[in-house]
Design a protein around this motif. Structure first.
Motif, PDB file in Angstrom:
ATOM      1  N   ASN A 222       0.859  -1.044   0.107  1.00  0.00           N
ATOM      2  CA  ASN A 222       0.047   0.010   0.173  1.00  0.00           C
ATOM      3  C   ASN A 222       0.927   1.057  -0.044  1.00  0.00           C
ATOM      4  OD1 ASN A 222      -2.046   1.898   0.289  1.00  0.00           O
ATOM      5  ND2 ASN A 222      -2.828   1.210   2.232  1.00  0.00           N
ATOM      6  N   THR A 224       2.981   4.699  -0.005  1.00  0.00           N
ATOM      7  CA  THR A 224       2.905   6.096   0.514  1.00  0.00           C
ATOM      8  C   THR A 224       4.012   6.928  -0.257  1.00  0.00           C
ATOM      9  OG1 THR A 224       4.147   5.855   2.343  1.00  0.00           O
ATOM     10  CG2 THR A 224       1.996   5.232   2.595  1.00  0.00           C
ATOM     11  N   GLU A 225       3.484   8.161  -0.039  1.00  0.00           N
ATOM     12  CA  GLU A 225       4.762   9.041  -0.600  1.00  0.00           C
ATOM     13  C   GLU A 225       6.186   8.679  -0.204  1.00  0.00           C
ATOM     14  OE1 GLU A 225       5.799  13.845  -0.741  1.00  0.00           O
ATOM     15  OE2 GLU A 225       3.871  13.243  -0.161  1.00  0.00           O
ATOM     16  N   ASP A 359       0.333   7.539   7.144  1.00  0.00           N
ATOM     17  CA  ASP A 359       0.795   8.116   5.831  1.00  0.00           C
ATOM     18  C   ASP A 359       2.310   7.963   5.397  1.00  0.00           C
ATOM     19  OD1 ASP A 359       1.729  10.087   7.617  1.00  0.00           O
ATOM     20  OD2 ASP A 359       1.020  11.678   6.520  1.00  0.00           O
ATOM     21  N   ALA A 362       1.725   2.817   5.489  1.00  0.00           N
ATOM     22  CA  ALA A 362       0.073   2.371   5.461  1.00  0.00           C
ATOM     23  C   ALA A 362      -0.345   1.032   5.763  1.00  0.00           C
ATOM     24  CB  ALA A 362      -0.168   3.013   3.973  1.00  0.00           C
TER      25      ALA A 362
END
Length: 420
Positions: A222, A224-225, A359, A362
Motif C-alpha cells: 500500500n 505512500t509518498e 501516511d 500505510a
C-alpha cells in the motif's frame, strides 16, 4: 561514487541553521526593547515572538532531547527510574530503565521484559519517550539508543542494514529468551529478519514474542509518498544529492552520512501546510503572552525537530534492499551471504499493529509479515488496525494509550511463559 562537489553542503546547511538562530536572537533583542511598547499595534510583539520561535526551532535541530523519565508509579507506589547503559557498540547502546521495585507485581505475576527497537530514521530514540513511560508501570523496559552518526569516528567503519540486523540479534541475545521484542516503524522488517536468523541459528535465544508496529515489511502493499520514494529515484541520484560528509571539528569528521536535517525537511514537506499553520499559530500565541516550554507546540516540536544523521551506507542500503528490491517482502534477504528464511520462524508469536491513517507505513505494509510466516500457527498470529491512528499515534498519544497499548500488553501477557 559519491560526488565530491556535494561535500561542502554539510557546512552550508549548518551555516543556514546558525544564521536562522542568530536572526531569531537578533529579532528578540531588537523588537523586545521597552521603547516599542509605546508604539500602538501588534507588529513589535509579533516580530519579537517570531524571533523567540525561530531561535528555539533552530536550536532544537542540533540538540539531543533528554529522556526526562525520573520516576514511575507502579502498584500504587512511586519508584525512581535510573537509566543505565548495559551494553555498548560503536553505533548504539542498549539502555535499561531500571527501578528498585521487585520483579513481580501485586498479583504475584512476573513483570514482562520488553525490548523496544527504536528507529534509526533521523530522530533519536527519545521519540519513544511516551511509549516507555506508558509501559514502565507494567513492564521492565529496555531500548536501543542509536548514536548520531556525526559523532561516530570514521575509523569505526561502515554501518548498513546487515550491521543493523546483527546489532538487533546481539541485543536480543544480551537480554536472553525472557524478552519480548517490540520494533517500531523502520526497524520492523530488520527485527523480523533478526528473529528469523535466531530461529535458524540460535533457537535457544529466541524472544518470547514479537510485536511489529507500523513498519514497511512490504512497501508495495500500500505505497505512500515515503515508501514509494525509492521507485522514483535512482541510487546514483540519491548518492549525488543527499549524501554529505561530516564537517571538521566533529567526532565523525569525514564520515559519509544522510543528514537528519535533510530527512526532517522531506518529512515536513509532506505536510507543509500543517506545519506552517502550527508555527504561525505559535507565533501569534507567544505575541499575546502565551507559550511555555511545555505547551502543546513546544512539547511536540522539541522532539520532532531534534534530528540525527544516519550512516550513508545504512540509508542507501535501506532504500535499495528494503524498498527498491523488496528483499524482505520477497523473503530474499541475505545476511553475510547466507539466506535468512523468514518462513523458518514457526514458534515465536507475532502481532502486527497498524494505523488506519498512517501516511508513512500505510495499512498492509506491516501486515505483510503475517503472510510471510507460513509455518507459524494462526493461533500465534494477531493483528490490530487502529482506524483513526496516524503514524505517531500508533506508539504515542491517545490511540496508543487507550487502544493499542492494552492490545500489546494483552498479547505479551498471553505468551509470557515466565509469569507466575
Amino acid at each position: 561514487m559519491i560526488n565530491p562537489y556535494f561535500y561542502p553542503s554539510y557546512e552550508l546547511s549548518e551555516s543556514i541553521r546558525l544564521s536562522g538562530k542568530w536572526l531569531g536572537a537578533a529579532a528578540q533583542t531588537f523588537w523586545g526593547q521597552p521603547a516599542f511598547g509605546l508604539i500602538p499595534g501588534t507588529l513589535p510583539s509579533l516580530f519579537n515572538a517570531w524571533g523567540q520561535v525561530t531561535e528555539r526551532t533552530m536550536d532544537r535541530i542540533s540538540s539531543r532531547p533528554d529522556w526526562g523519565i525520573e520516576a514511575v508509579v507502579s502498584d500504587g507506589r512511586d519508584y525512581l527510574v535510573e537509566i543505565r547503559s548495559i551494553a555498548e557498540k560503536p553505533f548504539c547502546r542498549l539502555l535499561e530503565f531500571h527501578t528498585s521495585r521487585e520483579n513481580v507485581n501485586r498479583n504475584g505475576k512476573k513483570r514482562p521484559r520488553i525490548l523496544l527497537i527504536a528507529p534509526m530514521s533521523g530522530h533519536y530514540a527519545t521519540l519513544l519517550r511516551n511509549t516507555v513511560i506508558s509501559l514502565l508501570p507494567d513492564c521492565d523496559v529496555f531500548i536501543t539508543d542509536w548514536r548520531n552518526a556525526r559523532n561516530v569516528s570514521a575509523a569505526e567503519g561502515d554501518f548498513d542494514v546487515e550491521d543493523y540486523t546483527e546489532y538487533v540479534i546481539d541485543w536480543i541475545r544480551e537480554l536472553g529468551p525472557e524478552i519480548h521484542v517490540v520494533p517500531v516503524c523502520q526497524p520492523v522488517p530488520l527485527a523480523l529478519v533478526a528473529t528469523a536468523w535466531l530461529a535458524q541459528n540460535d533457537p535457544g535465544c529466541l524472544p518470547q514474542s514479537l510485536t511489529l508496529i507500523g513498519g514497511p515489511v512490504d512497501p508495495d502493499a500500500n505505497p505512500t509518498e515515503v515508501t514509494d520514494f525509492g521507485n522514483k529515484i535512482s541510487m546514483a541520484e540519491l548518492e549525488n544529492t543527499v549524501i554529505q560528509r561530516v564537517r571538521a571539528g566533529l567526532a565523525g569528521e569525514g564520515r559519509m552520512v544522510y543528514p537528519g536535517a535533510v530527512q526532517l525537511a522531506s518529512f515536513m514537506a509532506m505536510n507543509w501546510n500543517t506545519h506552517f499553520q502550527s508555527f504561525a499559530d505559535q507565533i501569534a500565541n507567544v505575541a499575546k503572552g502565551g507559550g511555555s516550554d511545555y505547551d502543546r507546540h513546544n512539547t511536540f516540536y522539541d522532539e520532532y525537530l531534534a534530528v540525527m544523521d544516519m550512516p550513508a551506507e545504512f540509508y542507501l542500503s535501506t532504500v535499495e534492499r528494503i524498498f527498491k528490491n523488496r528483499e524482505i517482502a520477497r523473503n530474499a534477504f541475505h545476511l553475510r551471504g547466507v539466506h535468512v528464511d523468514i518462513t523458518s520462524l514457526d514458534t515465536v508469536p507475532v502481532k502486527v499493529v497498524e494505523g488506519g491513517r498512517d501516511d508513512i507505513a500505510a495499512p498492509g505494509q506491516c501486515k505483510a509479515a503475517l503472510d510471510l510466516l507460513t509455518a507459524l500457527p494462526d493461533a500465534k498470529k494477531a493483528y490490530h488496525l487502529e482506524p483513526d491512528a496516524g503514524h505517531y499515534g500508533i506508539f504515542s498519544g491517545k490511540a496508543w494509550h487507550n487502544k493499542i497499548r492494552p492490545e500489546v500488553l494483552g498479547f505479551i501477557e498471553k505468551f509470557d511463559v515466565n509469569k507466575k
